[in-house]
Design a protein around this motif. Structure first.
Motif, PDB file in Angstrom:
ATOM      1  N   VAL A   1     -11.068  30.661 -47.205  1.00  0.00           N
ATOM      2  CA  VAL A   1     -12.410  30.053 -47.948  1.00  0.00           C
ATOM      3  C   VAL A   1     -12.643  31.457 -48.957  1.00  0.00           C
ATOM      4  CG1 VAL A   1     -15.307  30.167 -47.682  1.00  0.00           C
ATOM      5  CG2 VAL A   1     -13.572  30.703 -45.759  1.00  0.00           C
TER       6      VAL A   1
ATOM      7  N   GLU B   1     -25.893  27.570 -39.975  1.00  0.00           N
ATOM      8  CA  GLU B   1     -24.359  27.994 -38.910  1.00  0.00           C
ATOM      9  C   GLU B   1     -24.656  28.934 -37.902  1.00  0.00           C
ATOM     10  OE1 GLU B   1     -20.972  28.335 -41.551  1.00  0.00           O
ATOM     11  OE2 GLU B   1     -19.785  28.473 -39.133  1.00  0.00           O
TER      12      GLU B   1
ATOM     13  N   PHE C   1     -19.335  25.829 -38.580  1.00  0.00           N
ATOM     14  CA  PHE C   1     -20.006  24.181 -39.888  1.00  0.00           C
ATOM     15  C   PHE C   1     -18.700  24.305 -40.242  1.00  0.00           C
ATOM     16  CE2 PHE C   1     -24.501  22.382 -40.189  1.00  0.00           C
ATOM     17  CZ  PHE C   1     -25.183  22.761 -39.166  1.00  0.00           C
TER      18      PHE C   1
ATOM     19  N   GLY D   1     -16.860  22.163 -44.114  1.00  0.00           N
ATOM     20  CA  GLY D   1     -16.718  21.011 -45.119  1.00  0.00           C
ATOM     21  C   GLY D   1     -18.368  20.178 -44.870  1.00  0.00           C
ATOM     22  N   THR D   2     -17.874  19.977 -46.377  1.00  0.00           N
ATOM     23  CA  THR D   2     -19.390  19.980 -47.316  1.00  0.00           C
ATOM     24  C   THR D   2     -19.011  18.871 -48.311  1.00  0.00           C
ATOM     25  OG1 THR D   2     -19.828  22.069 -46.859  1.00  0.00           O
ATOM     26  CG2 THR D   2     -20.899  21.303 -48.604  1.00  0.00           C
TER      27      THR D   2
ATOM     28  N   GLU E   1      -9.911  20.985 -42.664  1.00  0.00           N
ATOM     29  CA  GLU E   1     -10.538  22.579 -42.853  1.00  0.00           C
ATOM     30  C   GLU E   1     -11.793  22.620 -41.635  1.00  0.00           C
ATOM     31  OE1 GLU E   1     -12.783  21.599 -46.264  1.00  0.00           O
ATOM     32  OE2 GLU E   1     -13.736  23.165 -46.293  1.00  0.00           O
TER      33      GLU E   1
ATOM     34  N   HIS F   1     -22.544  18.632 -43.825  1.00  0.00           N
ATOM     35  CA  HIS F   1     -22.046  18.958 -43.133  1.00  0.00           C
ATOM     36  C   HIS F   1     -21.093  17.922 -42.375  1.00  0.00           C
ATOM     37  CE1 HIS F   1     -21.717  22.828 -45.351  1.00  0.00           C
ATOM     38  NE2 HIS F   1     -23.142  22.827 -45.176  1.00  0.00           N
TER      39      HIS F   1
ATOM     40  N   ALA G   1     -14.958  29.621 -40.703  1.00  0.00           N
ATOM     41  CA  ALA G   1     -15.958  28.960 -41.666  1.00  0.00           C
ATOM     42  C   ALA G   1     -16.274  29.942 -42.902  1.00  0.00           C
ATOM     43  CB  ALA G   1     -17.328  29.093 -40.788  1.00  0.00           C
ATOM     44  N   VAL G   2     -15.828  31.557 -42.798  1.00  0.00           N
ATOM     45  CA  VAL G   2     -15.659  32.511 -44.054  1.00  0.00           C
ATOM     46  C   VAL G   2     -15.092  33.140 -44.532  1.00  0.00           C
ATOM     47  CG1 VAL G   2     -18.399  32.758 -43.821  1.00  0.00           C
ATOM     48  CG2 VAL G   2     -16.837  33.482 -42.030  1.00  0.00           C
TER      49      VAL G   2
ATOM     50  N   ILE H   1     -24.708  32.905 -44.586  1.00  0.00           N
ATOM     51  CA  ILE H   1     -24.212  32.253 -45.830  1.00  0.00           C
ATOM     52  C   ILE H   1     -25.581  31.708 -46.462  1.00  0.00           C
ATOM     53  CG2 ILE H   1     -22.166  31.861 -44.985  1.00  0.00           C
ATOM     54  CD1 ILE H   1     -23.123  28.807 -44.239  1.00  0.00           C
ATOM     55  N   ARG H   2     -25.603  31.088 -47.385  1.00  0.00           N
ATOM     56  CA  ARG H   2     -26.890  30.391 -48.058  1.00  0.00           C
ATOM     57  C   ARG H   2     -27.676  31.441 -48.680  1.00  0.00           C
ATOM     58  NH1 ARG H   2     -24.708  25.179 -46.178  1.00  0.00           N
ATOM     59  NH2 ARG H   2     -22.767  26.057 -46.436  1.00  0.00           N
TER      60      ARG H   2
ATOM     61  N   THR I   1     -24.301  34.551 -53.633  1.00  0.00           N
ATOM     62  CA  THR I   1     -22.759  34.061 -53.028  1.00  0.00           C
ATOM     63  C   THR I   1     -22.840  32.719 -52.361  1.00  0.00           C
ATOM     64  OG1 THR I   1     -22.320  36.030 -53.233  1.00  0.00           O
ATOM     65  CG2 THR I   1     -20.871  34.790 -53.030  1.00  0.00           C
TER      66      THR I   1
ATOM     67  N   GLY J   1     -19.823  30.070 -51.011  1.00  0.00           N
ATOM     68  CA  GLY J   1     -17.596  29.588 -50.944  1.00  0.00           C
ATOM     69  C   GLY J   1     -17.234  28.354 -50.227  1.00  0.00           C
ATOM     70  N   GLY J   2     -16.215  28.213 -50.035  1.00  0.00           N
ATOM     71  CA  GLY J   2     -15.941  26.662 -49.824  1.00  0.00           C
ATOM     72  C   GLY J   2     -14.759  27.149 -49.195  1.00  0.00           C
TER      73      GLY J   2
ATOM     74  N   GLU K   1     -18.380  22.155 -54.696  1.00  0.00           N
ATOM     75  CA  GLU K   1     -19.755  22.754 -53.404  1.00  0.00           C
ATOM     76  C   GLU K   1     -20.033  23.491 -54.751  1.00  0.00           C
ATOM     77  OE1 GLU K   1     -16.819  21.644 -50.474  1.00  0.00           O
ATOM     78  OE2 GLU K   1     -17.366  23.991 -49.487  1.00  0.00           O
TER      79      GLU K   1
ATOM     80  N   LYS L   1     -23.752  24.639 -52.445  1.00  0.00           N
ATOM     81  CA  LYS L   1     -24.587  25.565 -51.951  1.00  0.00           C
ATOM     82  C   LYS L   1     -25.757  26.485 -52.554  1.00  0.00           C
ATOM     83  CE  LYS L   1     -20.252  25.060 -48.394  1.00  0.00           C
ATOM     84  NZ  LYS L   1     -19.212  25.395 -48.600  1.00  0.00           N
TER      85      LYS L   1
HETATM   86  C1  LIG Z   1     -18.662  29.702 -47.204  1.00  0.00           C
HETATM   87  C2  LIG Z   1     -19.609  28.911 -47.113  1.00  0.00           C
HETATM   88  O1  LIG Z   1     -20.195  27.997 -46.175  1.00  0.00           O
HETATM   89  C3  LIG Z   1     -19.414  27.234 -44.903  1.00  0.00           C
HETATM   90  C4  LIG Z   1     -20.543  27.097 -44.541  1.00  0.00           C
HETATM   91  C5  LIG Z   1     -20.263  25.320 -43.895  1.00  0.00           C
HETATM   92  C6  LIG Z   1     -19.215  25.166 -45.441  1.00  0.00           C
HETATM   93  C7  LIG Z   1     -18.157  25.697 -45.414  1.00  0.00           C
HETATM   94  C8  LIG Z   1     -17.465  24.800 -46.274  1.00  0.00           C
HETATM   95  O2  LIG Z   1     -17.430  23.357 -46.439  1.00  0.00           O
HETATM   96  O3  LIG Z   1     -16.706  25.065 -46.980  1.00  0.00           O
HETATM   97  C9  LIG Z   1     -17.954  26.617 -45.240  1.00  0.00           C
HETATM   98  O4  LIG Z   1     -17.033  27.220 -43.992  1.00  0.00           O
HETATM   99  C10 LIG Z   1     -21.007  29.414 -48.031  1.00  0.00           C
HETATM  100  O5  LIG Z   1     -21.925  28.646 -47.676  1.00  0.00           O
HETATM  101  O6  LIG Z   1     -20.630  30.276 -48.827  1.00  0.00           O
END
Ligand SMILES: C=C(O[C@H]1C=CC=C(C(=O)O)[C@@H]1O)C(=O)O
Length: 357
Positions: free
Chosen positions: A110, A162, A177, A179-180, A206, A241, A269-270, A311-312, A326, A328-329, A343, A347
């Motif tokens: 991530v 989350e 959570f 997948g976005t 993911e 998500h 997820a992170v 997050i968020r 901040t 991330g993904g 993405e 966010k």
């Molecule tokens: C790391 C984040 O989201 C996580 C939670 C949901 C979806 C995510 C994604 O699709 O990458 C991330 O794993 C963020 O919002 O900074």
């Protein structure tokens, strides 16, 4: 008494006011819970950093999402002061990580980036929280004073969907959570976007990494554990998500919510899979994440509690004139670097939209 902590959810909220004791060291917080004391606050992404956990002087839990009757200062206008790194550098970082993943260094990593905003007058953390909770139909919001981790006076405020872990009696639940897809205002587009996310092999992969890791981490604590075969679609005001509600019964009900949060954090997820390789890459590429991608929540003296993935969110400087958001993904071998940049941009809207005029 000062407001040190809030965690707001749809059905209840918890507030911590005043500081009876600060715990920059997580081990002291764990011991305090074992002694029957209430602990609230924030845990950093990297557990070797100082935590911002406290035993508040006043701790209460009430039904419904958090709301205040106090008149709050309006949110000031903000301008983007810096992007860390420049968006083109983030895209290049994702490209490099994709190559590393293809070479077998890890399966998922991530990557995050930050936007620093400057305000013309101080940003009040409680005003940010109030705007976030009132805009989210799920009533999600959190605020934590980061003073125990020094320097004093910083706050982290956000609206995370989350659930890292909740513990009530002998029931443990997680709602990861991953997948976005960004939402649309057009209903036909919304249907197309959400169906495409549900069908996306890349997003399903993911997501699967996160669920498998949580299952493995919870199994030793549980007598029963129910993990749905496939994820569901969940939405926030800005995003779709994939998410998976997980429920178990604890073998030992004395295991506290804080114990469970520490056993799970940081999830894939992170961080990523394998976790150690992902953390090494994150550290060398991004540097310290501070409290972003940590955990924020509470555990009461009975061991019950709830921790969200941090997050968020935006971290506010002590003078309130600077905010650093901040986002991330998750990157897997078939991630598209430009789509990953978009993405993170989507966010950021969760927190930065509260400053829109
Ligand atoms: C790391 C984040 O989201 C996580 C939670 C949901 C979806 C995510 C994604 O699709 O990458 C991330 O794993 C963020 O919002 O900074």
């Amino acid at each position: 008494m000062t407001l040190e902590f809030v965690l707001s959810r749809q059905d209840h909220h918890v507030v911590g006011r005043g500081v009876r004791h600060a715990f920059p060291d997580i081990a002291d917080a764990v011991a305090a819970v074992r002694d029957g004391r209430n602990v609230v606050g924030a845990i950093p992404f990297d557990m070797s950093d100082a935590t911002a956990l406290i035993e508040p002087e006043e701790f209460y839990r009430l039904d419904g999402p958090w709301a205040t009757v106090d008149a709050l200062p309006p949110l000031p206008t903000v301008t983007v002061a810096r992007q860390i790194p420049d968006p083109s550098v983030h895209v290049q970082r994702v490209r490099d990580v994709v190559e590393q993943l293809k070479a077998g260094v890890a399966e998922k990593i991530v990557l995050a980036r930050a936007i620093e905003v400057s305000a013309e007058s101080p940003i009040n953390p409680v005003s940010v929280l109030s705007a976030l909770v009132s805009r989210d139909p799920m009533g999600n919001g959190f605020l934590a004073d980061l003073s125990p981790a020094a320097p004093a006076g910083r706050h982290i405020v956000g609206s995370s969907p989350e659930l890292l872990v909740r513990k009530r009696g002998n029931i443990v639940s997680c709602h990861p959570f991953a997948g976005t897809a960004a939402r649309s205002t057009d209903p036909d587009e919304e249907a197309r976007i959400s169906a495409a996310l549900a069908a996306s092999a890349k997003d399903q992969a993911e997501h699967r990494f996160v669920v498998d890791e949580i299952r493995a981490a919870l199994t030793p604590f549980c007598e029963t554990l129910e993990v749905p075969e496939s994820p569901q679609l969940s939405s926030t005001p800005q995003l779709w998500h994939l998410s998976t509600p997980i429920v178990g019964t604890l073998a030992d009900p004395a295991t506290s919510a804080l114990d469970l949060a520490l056993a799970l954090h940081p999830t894939a997820a992170v961080a990523g899979v394998p976790r150690a390789a992902a953390m090494d890459t994150i550290d060398s590429v991004e540097g310290s994440r501070g409290f972003y991608a940590g955990a924020v929540g509470w555990t009461d003296g009975s061991g019950d509690g709830e921790w969200m993935v941090t997050i968020r969110c935006v971290e506010l400087s002590a003078d309130g004139l600077t905010g650093t958001a901040t986002a991330g993904g998750g990157i897997v071998a078939d991630s598209d670097p430009d789509a990953e940049l978009d993405e993170t941009t989507a966010k950021f809207r969760t927190v930065l939209s509260v400053f829109d005029r």
